[in-house]
Scaffold this motif. Structure first.
Motif, PDB file in Angstrom:
ATOM      1  N   ASP A  30      31.071   4.547  -0.432  1.00 29.92           N
ATOM      2  CA  ASP A  30      31.932   5.698  -0.696  1.00 29.92           C
ATOM      3  C   ASP A  30      33.335   5.463  -0.160  1.00 29.92           C
ATOM      4  OD1 ASP A  30      32.535   8.433  -1.485  1.00 29.92           O
ATOM      5  OD2 ASP A  30      32.475   8.907   0.648  1.00 29.92           O
TER       6      ASP A  30
ATOM      7  N   ARG B  69      25.517   3.638   1.881  1.00 27.79           N
ATOM      8  CA  ARG B  69      26.072   4.696   1.039  1.00 27.79           C
ATOM      9  C   ARG B  69      27.471   5.079   1.498  1.00 27.79           C
ATOM     10  NH1 ARG B  69      23.252  10.661   0.313  1.00 27.79           N
ATOM     11  NH2 ARG B  69      25.097  11.765  -0.401  1.00 27.79           N
TER      12      ARG B  69
ATOM     13  N   SER C 134      29.165  12.132  -1.434  1.00 30.53           N
ATOM     14  CA  SER C 134      29.913  11.335  -2.394  1.00 30.53           C
ATOM     15  C   SER C 134      29.260  11.310  -3.762  1.00 30.53           C
ATOM     16  CB  SER C 134      30.069   9.900  -1.870  1.00 30.53           C
ATOM     17  OG  SER C 134      28.791   9.304  -1.683  1.00 30.53           O
ATOM     18  N   ASP C 135      27.932  11.392  -3.812  1.00 28.69           N
ATOM     19  CA  ASP C 135      27.275  11.299  -5.113  1.00 28.69           C
ATOM     20  C   ASP C 135      27.444  12.559  -5.956  1.00 28.69           C
ATOM     21  OD1 ASP C 135      25.564  13.009  -3.787  1.00 28.69           O
ATOM     22  OD2 ASP C 135      23.863  11.626  -3.736  1.00 28.69           O
ATOM     23  N   THR C 136      28.019  13.626  -5.368  1.00 32.08           N
ATOM     24  CA  THR C 136      28.263  14.821  -6.176  1.00 32.08           C
ATOM     25  C   THR C 136      29.338  14.578  -7.236  1.00 32.08           C
ATOM     26  OG1 THR C 136      29.877  15.660  -4.559  1.00 32.08           O
ATOM     27  CG2 THR C 136      27.588  16.379  -4.319  1.00 32.08           C
ATOM     28  N   LYS C 137      30.156  13.538  -7.048  1.00 31.11           N
ATOM     29  CA  LYS C 137      31.149  13.214  -8.071  1.00 31.11           C
ATOM     30  C   LYS C 137      30.495  12.781  -9.379  1.00 31.11           C
ATOM     31  CE  LYS C 137      34.825  11.696  -4.911  1.00 31.11           C
ATOM     32  NZ  LYS C 137      35.718  10.572  -4.552  1.00 31.11           N
ATOM     33  N   ALA C 138      29.294  12.235  -9.276  1.00 35.03           N
ATOM     34  CA  ALA C 138      28.628  11.680 -10.457  1.00 35.03           C
ATOM     35  C   ALA C 138      27.505  12.557 -10.982  1.00 35.03           C
ATOM     36  CB  ALA C 138      28.071  10.298 -10.122  1.00 35.03           C
ATOM     37  N   MET C 139      27.167  13.622 -10.270  1.00 33.67           N
ATOM     38  CA  MET C 139      26.025  14.449 -10.677  1.00 33.67           C
ATOM     39  C   MET C 139      26.429  15.922 -10.697  1.00 33.67           C
ATOM     40  SD  MET C 139      22.970  12.457  -8.634  1.00 33.67           S
ATOM     41  CE  MET C 139      21.681  13.197  -9.645  1.00 33.67           C
TER      42      MET C 139
ATOM     43  N   THR D  92      19.549   8.371  -6.112  1.00 31.62           N
ATOM     44  CA  THR D  92      20.811   8.961  -6.550  1.00 31.62           C
ATOM     45  C   THR D  92      21.451   8.059  -7.585  1.00 31.62           C
ATOM     46  OG1 THR D  92      22.058   7.863  -4.827  1.00 31.62           O
ATOM     47  CG2 THR D  92      21.179  10.038  -4.301  1.00 31.62           C
ATOM     48  N   LEU D  93      22.298   8.614  -8.416  1.00 31.40           N
ATOM     49  CA  LEU D  93      22.898   7.837  -9.499  1.00 31.40           C
ATOM     50  C   LEU D  93      23.692   6.639  -9.000  1.00 31.40           C
ATOM     51  CD1 LEU D  93      23.294   7.557 -12.511  1.00 31.40           C
ATOM     52  CD2 LEU D  93      25.263   9.076 -12.343  1.00 31.40           C
ATOM     53  N   PRO D  94      24.537   6.754  -7.956  1.00 32.35           N
ATOM     54  CA  PRO D  94      25.267   5.574  -7.503  1.00 32.35           C
ATOM     55  C   PRO D  94      24.346   4.429  -7.101  1.00 32.35           C
ATOM     56  CG  PRO D  94      26.264   7.554  -6.597  1.00 32.35           C
ATOM     57  CD  PRO D  94      24.969   7.976  -7.252  1.00 32.35           C
ATOM     58  N   ASN D  95      23.224   4.739  -6.397  1.00 30.03           N
ATOM     59  CA  ASN D  95      22.297   3.689  -6.016  1.00 30.03           C
ATOM     60  C   ASN D  95      21.597   3.109  -7.230  1.00 30.03           C
ATOM     61  OD1 ASN D  95      22.884   3.956  -3.315  1.00 30.03           O
ATOM     62  ND2 ASN D  95      21.288   5.471  -2.950  1.00 30.03           N
TER      63      ASN D  95
END
Length: 384
Positions: free
Chosen positions: A245, A241, A303-308, A113-116
């Motif tokens: 978040d 994760r 949480s990663d939906t904020k970035a993708m 995922t982008l955050p990772n």
């Protein structure tokens, strides 16, 4: 004469109705800002409501600048279409464009995922050419000169000065693409934005969004906060994760809570016969606040939906924003200019430390009188 008089009365009534002016304070939240797009789309479609000052941070700054673009051309339909253009462009650019200049990271993106992924390397390493698709989107869609010269309302965009950690609030007369990019500059994704010799990161670290300046200085006495990030979150985060978040949620909520504490203190401060009746503190204390919250629709999102961003997510959140704004307008439009529809202390500062979460968003015991917002943000806290 009777006919002319009747027309005059109708025109006056229409004019009065259109004087329901409302400042807009727009939180940041990455792709979840599509909820705010939906809220603004609905508000701009109501001729009775006229936007006042615009205060935005990060994704909220992007939304604010799209509205300002339309207002600068005296065209609400243009504001709505500009919002759609920007968000659809964000969707079409997506993550692949951000990483395509680095084949190694493009390969990793398929498995992480982008955050990772961004935790592996600095943006100065994986994005040495400063590629930022948002710049191209903004420069293509927004007439910044028209905003600086012709926008009829003040625009406040918050960014964080890296050297001091303090908020820098940029005004309408200063607004450029760089300033909007500075407000939305996440340090794990983008190079810091340099403006007049200072470097800036995301405004969410210091003002998310700025409420105090709006309440203290705007001639419009009502402000609508569009809140993307819930204040309370259930459960104890334990995975890396979830911990990351929660840390981000706490960090980006602190500026909002600080502003609300300042406003509540001004409202409740009394000193006998010396009680302040005029000036900045008086304006803070007398300002009427309203809120539309996204929590009921974002609580179940990863949480990663904020970035993708993707089409499904943006379409869902845009529709949710329109629905919530429609409900708010139906219940509260008549209160604009007359009374607040949210109790700031009860909603933000008197939250339960322990005890069960409230599962019923419409529970009468949790509602602020005259408001459609629950005191303890039950919409944001409902168990999945």
């Amino acid at each position: 004469m009777t006919g002319v008089g009747a027309v005059g009365v109708v025109s006056s009534v229409q004019f009065i109705r259109r004087r329901k002016r409302l400042n807009l304070a727009l939180q940041g939240g990455g792709a979840h800002g599509a909820f705010t797009w939906g809220v603004l789309d609905q508000l701009l479609g109501d001729d009775d409501i006229e936007p006042g000052w615009l205060s935005g941070t990060s994704a909220g700054a992007v939304n604010a600048i799209a509205v300002a673009h339309g207002l600068a051309h005296r065209d609400r339909a243009l504001a709505r279409s500009t919002l759609e253009t920007i968000w659809r462009s964000v969707e079409s650019s997506g993550v692949p464009d951000l990483l395509r200049l680095n084949p190694f990271l493009s390969g990793l993106a398929a498995a992480a995922t982008l955050p990772n992924l961004t935790g592996l390397m600095s943006p100065y390493a994986f994005n040495p050419l400063r590629f930022d698709p948002l710049r191209e989107i903004l420069e293509r869609a927004i007439d910044f000169e028209a905003i600086r010269q012709n926008c009829p309302v003040e625009v406040l965009i918050a960014a964080t000065d890296i050297g001091t950690g303090r908020a820098r609030i940029f005004r309408r007369s200063e607004i450029t693409a760089d300033i909007v990019l500075a407000s939305a500059c996440l340090p794990t994704l983008h190079h810091a934005v340099e403006i007049e010799g200072r470097h800036y990161w995301d405004g969410g670290f210091s003002a998310n969004p700025d409420l105090v300046t709006v309440a203290a200085e705007s001639s419009v006495g009502d402000t609508l906060l569009v809140q993307l990030n819930p204040i309370l979150s259930p459960g104890l985060p334990k995975s890396p994760r979830d911990i990351e978040d929660r840390v981000n949620t706490i960090t980006f909520n602190q500026p909002l809570l600080r502003d609300i504490e300042t406003i509540v203190l001004a409202r409740e401060m009394k000193s006998g016969w010396l009680e302040r009746k005029v000036g900045r503190l008086a304006r803070l204390g007398q300002h009427r606040f309203h809120m539309i919250a996204a929590g009921a629709h974002t609580a179940g999102l990863a949480s990663d939906t904020k970035a993708m961003p993707d089409n499904g997510l943006l379409t869902y959140l845009h529709g949710a924003g329109r629905i919530e704004a429609g409900r708010w307008i139906m219940r509260n439009k008549s209160k604009i200019g007359r009374s607040a529809t949210i109790d700031l202390r009860a909603t933000f500062l008197s939250l339960p430390v322990d005890g069960p979460f409230v599962d019923e968003p419409d529970s009468k015991s949790s509602m602020v009188e005259g408001s459609d917002q629950p005191v303890a943000q039950t919409a944001a806290l409902s168990r999945p």
